[in-house]
Design a protein around this motif. Structure first.
Motif, PDB file in Angstrom:
ATOM      1  N   ARG A  70       5.699  -1.450   5.767  1.00  0.00           N
ATOM      2  CA  ARG A  70       6.253  -0.845   7.241  1.00  0.00           C
ATOM      3  C   ARG A  70       7.049   0.452   6.953  1.00  0.00           C
ATOM      4  O   ARG A  70       7.097   1.273   7.785  1.00  0.00           O
ATOM      5  N   ASP A  71       7.872   0.461   5.655  1.00  0.00           N
ATOM      6  CA  ASP A  71       8.495   1.703   5.253  1.00  0.00           C
ATOM      7  C   ASP A  71       7.588   2.954   5.225  1.00  0.00           C
ATOM      8  O   ASP A  71       7.968   3.935   4.905  1.00  0.00           O
ATOM      9  N   ALA A  72       6.230   2.646   5.045  1.00  0.00           N
ATOM     10  CA  ALA A  72       5.294   3.996   5.008  1.00  0.00           C
ATOM     11  C   ALA A  72       4.908   4.624   6.348  1.00  0.00           C
ATOM     12  O   ALA A  72       4.145   5.332   6.483  1.00  0.00           O
ATOM     13  N   VAL A  73       5.448   3.888   7.661  1.00  0.00           N
ATOM     14  CA  VAL A  73       5.019   4.416   8.803  1.00  0.00           C
ATOM     15  C   VAL A  73       6.312   4.703   9.723  1.00  0.00           C
ATOM     16  O   VAL A  73       7.440   4.202   9.325  1.00  0.00           O
ATOM     17  N   THR A  74       5.910   5.631  10.546  1.00  0.00           N
ATOM     18  CA  THR A  74       7.187   5.962  11.657  1.00  0.00           C
ATOM     19  C   THR A  74       6.877   5.030  12.931  1.00  0.00           C
ATOM     20  O   THR A  74       5.774   5.079  13.351  1.00  0.00           O
ATOM     21  N   VAL A 127       3.279   5.912  14.124  1.00  0.00           N
ATOM     22  CA  VAL A 127       2.658   7.326  13.565  1.00  0.00           C
ATOM     23  C   VAL A 127       2.655   7.268  11.744  1.00  0.00           C
ATOM     24  O   VAL A 127       3.532   7.016  11.388  1.00  0.00           O
ATOM     25  N   ILE A 128       1.708   7.912  11.663  1.00  0.00           N
ATOM     26  CA  ILE A 128       1.411   7.938  10.259  1.00  0.00           C
ATOM     27  C   ILE A 128       0.927   9.610   9.940  1.00  0.00           C
ATOM     28  O   ILE A 128      -0.063   9.921  10.786  1.00  0.00           O
ATOM     29  N   GLU A 129       1.340   9.965   8.968  1.00  0.00           N
ATOM     30  CA  GLU A 129       1.073  11.500   8.513  1.00  0.00           C
ATOM     31  C   GLU A 129       0.595  11.724   7.258  1.00  0.00           C
ATOM     32  O   GLU A 129       1.604  11.455   6.047  1.00  0.00           O
ATOM     33  N   GLU A 130      -0.501  11.787   6.832  1.00  0.00           N
ATOM     34  CA  GLU A 130      -0.985  12.091   5.366  1.00  0.00           C
ATOM     35  C   GLU A 130      -0.727  10.932   4.582  1.00  0.00           C
ATOM     36  O   GLU A 130      -0.009  11.249   3.201  1.00  0.00           O
ATOM     37  N   ALA A 131      -0.737   9.785   4.893  1.00  0.00           N
ATOM     38  CA  ALA A 131      -0.356   8.688   3.915  1.00  0.00           C
ATOM     39  C   ALA A 131      -1.379   8.274   2.885  1.00  0.00           C
ATOM     40  O   ALA A 131      -2.712   8.087   3.349  1.00  0.00           O
ATOM     41  N   ARG A 132      -1.103   8.083   1.750  1.00  0.00           N
ATOM     42  CA  ARG A 132      -2.289   7.816   0.736  1.00  0.00           C
ATOM     43  C   ARG A 132      -2.424   6.211   0.793  1.00  0.00           C
ATOM     44  O   ARG A 132      -1.300   5.520   0.568  1.00  0.00           O
ATOM     45  N   VAL A 133      -3.429   5.815   0.979  1.00  0.00           N
ATOM     46  CA  VAL A 133      -3.813   4.182   1.117  1.00  0.00           C
ATOM     47  C   VAL A 133      -4.955   3.826   0.055  1.00  0.00           C
ATOM     48  O   VAL A 133      -5.737   4.447  -0.102  1.00  0.00           O
ATOM     49  N   PRO A 134      -4.490   2.923  -0.683  1.00  0.00           N
ATOM     50  CA  PRO A 134      -5.701   2.579  -1.908  1.00  0.00           C
ATOM     51  C   PRO A 134      -6.752   1.951  -1.219  1.00  0.00           C
ATOM     52  O   PRO A 134      -6.509   1.418  -0.141  1.00  0.00           O
ATOM     53  N   SER A 135      -7.839   1.892  -1.966  1.00  0.00           N
ATOM     54  CA  SER A 135      -8.905   1.332  -1.355  1.00  0.00           C
ATOM     55  C   SER A 135      -8.829  -0.070  -1.194  1.00  0.00           C
ATOM     56  O   SER A 135      -9.446  -0.783  -0.257  1.00  0.00           O
ATOM     57  N   GLU A 136      -8.199  -0.817  -2.021  1.00  0.00           N
ATOM     58  CA  GLU A 136      -8.130  -2.253  -1.803  1.00  0.00           C
ATOM     59  C   GLU A 136      -7.386  -2.634  -0.606  1.00  0.00           C
ATOM     60  O   GLU A 136      -7.182  -3.773  -0.230  1.00  0.00           O
ATOM     61  N   ARG A 137      -6.519  -1.679  -0.082  1.00  0.00           N
ATOM     62  CA  ARG A 137      -5.828  -1.832   1.192  1.00  0.00           C
ATOM     63  C   ARG A 137      -6.621  -1.486   2.292  1.00  0.00           C
ATOM     64  O   ARG A 137      -5.825  -0.856   3.355  1.00  0.00           O
ATOM     65  N   SER A 138      -7.834  -1.392   2.282  1.00  0.00           N
ATOM     66  CA  SER A 138      -8.747  -0.939   3.218  1.00  0.00           C
ATOM     67  C   SER A 138      -9.769  -2.092   3.459  1.00  0.00           C
ATOM     68  O   SER A 138     -10.118  -2.685   2.549  1.00  0.00           O
ATOM     69  N   ALA A 139     -10.162  -2.146   4.756  1.00  0.00           N
ATOM     70  CA  ALA A 139     -11.347  -3.056   5.026  1.00  0.00           C
ATOM     71  C   ALA A 139     -12.214  -2.713   6.048  1.00  0.00           C
ATOM     72  O   ALA A 139     -12.132  -1.846   6.815  1.00  0.00           O
ATOM     73  N   ASP A 140     -13.562  -3.063   5.810  1.00  0.00           N
ATOM     74  CA  ASP A 140     -14.803  -2.724   6.471  1.00  0.00           C
ATOM     75  C   ASP A 140     -14.674  -3.154   7.889  1.00  0.00           C
ATOM     76  O   ASP A 140     -14.838  -4.576   8.236  1.00  0.00           O
ATOM     77  N   PHE A 141     -14.203  -2.551   8.989  1.00  0.00           N
ATOM     78  CA  PHE A 141     -14.003  -3.049  10.399  1.00  0.00           C
ATOM     79  C   PHE A 141     -15.158  -3.862  11.042  1.00  0.00           C
ATOM     80  O   PHE A 141     -15.088  -4.786  11.483  1.00  0.00           O
ATOM     81  N   LEU A 142     -16.173  -3.042  10.959  1.00  0.00           N
ATOM     82  CA  LEU A 142     -17.525  -3.685  11.555  1.00  0.00           C
ATOM     83  C   LEU A 142     -18.031  -5.107  11.057  1.00  0.00           C
ATOM     84  O   LEU A 142     -18.379  -5.850  11.632  1.00  0.00           O
ATOM     85  N   ALA A 143     -17.714  -5.224   9.714  1.00  0.00           N
ATOM     86  CA  ALA A 143     -18.170  -6.390   8.908  1.00  0.00           C
ATOM     87  C   ALA A 143     -17.060  -7.435   9.305  1.00  0.00           C
ATOM     88  O   ALA A 143     -17.486  -8.465   9.603  1.00  0.00           O
ATOM     89  N   VAL A 147       5.808  -4.787  15.888  1.00  0.00           N
ATOM     90  CA  VAL A 147       6.102  -3.858  14.690  1.00  0.00           C
ATOM     91  C   VAL A 147       7.565  -4.069  14.497  1.00  0.00           C
ATOM     92  O   VAL A 147       8.132  -3.586  13.491  1.00  0.00           O
ATOM     93  N   VAL A 148       8.446  -4.386  15.471  1.00  0.00           N
ATOM     94  CA  VAL A 148       9.931  -4.364  15.348  1.00  0.00           C
ATOM     95  C   VAL A 148      10.197  -5.311  14.247  1.00  0.00           C
ATOM     96  O   VAL A 148      11.185  -5.004  13.399  1.00  0.00           O
ATOM     97  N   HIS A 149       9.558  -6.226  13.910  1.00  0.00           N
ATOM     98  CA  HIS A 149      10.005  -7.307  12.727  1.00  0.00           C
ATOM     99  C   HIS A 149       9.002  -7.057  11.481  1.00  0.00           C
ATOM    100  O   HIS A 149       8.770  -8.095  10.926  1.00  0.00           O
ATOM    101  N   ALA A 150       8.061  -6.241  11.711  1.00  0.00           N
ATOM    102  CA  ALA A 150       7.134  -6.236  10.724  1.00  0.00           C
ATOM    103  C   ALA A 150       7.379  -6.085   9.280  1.00  0.00           C
ATOM    104  O   ALA A 150       8.466  -5.319   8.877  1.00  0.00           O
ATOM    105  N   ASP A 151       6.558  -6.523   8.358  1.00  0.00           N
ATOM    106  CA  ASP A 151       6.541  -6.474   6.905  1.00  0.00           C
ATOM    107  C   ASP A 151       5.542  -5.552   6.502  1.00  0.00           C
ATOM    108  O   ASP A 151       5.921  -4.354   5.659  1.00  0.00           O
ATOM    109  N   TRP A 152       4.128  -5.428   7.066  1.00  0.00           N
ATOM    110  CA  TRP A 152       3.314  -4.574   6.890  1.00  0.00           C
ATOM    111  C   TRP A 152       2.741  -4.281   8.275  1.00  0.00           C
ATOM    112  O   TRP A 152       3.093  -4.740   9.219  1.00  0.00           O
ATOM    113  N   VAL A 153       1.642  -3.180   8.240  1.00  0.00           N
ATOM    114  CA  VAL A 153       1.239  -2.681   9.497  1.00  0.00           C
ATOM    115  C   VAL A 153      -0.083  -2.439   9.123  1.00  0.00           C
ATOM    116  O   VAL A 153      -0.493  -1.745   8.053  1.00  0.00           O
TER     117      VAL A 153
END
Length: 314
Positions: free
Chosen positions: A97-101, A120-136, A68-74
């Protein structure tokens, strides 16, 4: 090489594979102007998310944010509440990266260079295309399996994760064997003027055993790779359990090789300037990763061999 750097590098590679399992729109967004991103991924579902509009609202705290120290995304995993009384399901989310603490929590006795701080993330809005089915993704049947031709994208996730995490441990064992061999030729034993440690049968035996055991660990890992490549998404749950148990054994063997070499290397090998003491601490910490919990992995493998239900994700 440095175990922390190896660990971060192999995980960054695996995490780019994970991004290739997200919806195609997000993949196009990420890779339109670059070949890769630097992204930690905390896959334990330590957060909570609720559907809202065409996306999710995400909150939580995640440990073990390697890279996370060098992260672009999380990337983080969370349980998504279902409608009515439907059970919550795990889902993976990606945020800039700038959307998280990032909280500075990584003070450890090994693998200090991974910078695996809390996210740490507090009440962040995430569009559906930035999520994935973990079990799949776990089962090798996420988006990447459908839109990419390469067989890598149809591979179950846990074996890839375990391979990424086990390679630095086996590498440290191999490096320690080479260093021990070189050290034996120069080390004169206290109280025996003129006698090199290399001339002692006990040292010769310990070196030979360490070299063979390091080869065994690597060959076991390579055998798992060959089976993963041959079976991919056609692997049974029992196959996947055996793969992960095998890699946990390879890491345990690497840890014991380093312990044996450390015992025979004298007190000077424990100076902070000596690479062996760092390797010892680093691999001891690596072996504590949940995927390498040897008792749990062997128990799961034994249950699978007996036809009993698996107790854990494989």
């Amino acid at each position: 090489g440095d175990a922390s750097m190896a660990w971060v590098t192999t995980f960054y590679i695996e995490h780019n594979w994970m991004i290739c399992q997200f919806p195609e729109a997000f993949q196009r967004e990420i890779f339109s102007d670059r070949t890769h991103v630097l992204a930690p991924a905390s896959v334990s579902p330590a957060g909570q998310a609720r559907p809202e509009g065409d996306g999710f609202v995400l909150s939580g705290r995640w440990k073990w944010g390697t890279g996370v120290v060098h992260a672009d995304w999380v990337m983080v995993s969370a349980m998504v509440t279902g409608p009515d009384d439907a059970p919550a399901v795990p889902r993976l989310f990606a945020l800039p990266r700038d959307a998280v603490t990032v909280e500075d929590t990584w003070y450890v006795d090994g693998m200090a260079g991974t910078g695996s701080h809390d996210i740490v993330i507090e009440e962040a809005r995430v569009p559906s295309e930035r999520s994935a089915d973990f079990l799949a993704m776990v089962n090798g049947r996420a988006t990447g399996a459908r839109i990419h031709e390469g067989p890598l994208y149809r591979t179950p996730m846990i074996p890839i994760l375990a391979l990424a995490a086990s390679m630095p441990a086996v590498g440290q064992a191999r490096a320690a064997v080479r260093a021990f061999r070189d050290r034996l030729a120069d080390r004169i034993l206290f109280g025996t003027p003129g006698i090199r440690q290399a001339d002692k049968p006990a040292a010769q035996i310990r070196l030979a055993r360490a070299e063979i055991e390091a080869r065994q660990a690597e060959l076991l890992m390579r055998d798992v790779v060959a089976e993963v490549m041959a079976l991919r998404e056609r692997a049974t749950v029992a196959d996947r359990i055996r793969w992960t148990a095998s890699l946990a054994c390879a890491v345990d063997a690497s840890k014991r090789i380093l312990q044996s070499i450390g015992e025979a290397s004298g007190a000077s090998a424990h100076f902070l300037s000596h690479p062996l003491q760092r390797s010892l601490r680093d691999v001891n910490v690596m072996a504590c990763h949940v995927v390498f919990d040897l008792d749990q992995r062997l128990e799961m493998h034994g249950r699978a061999m007996l036809g009993l239900e698996a107790a854990g994700i494989a």
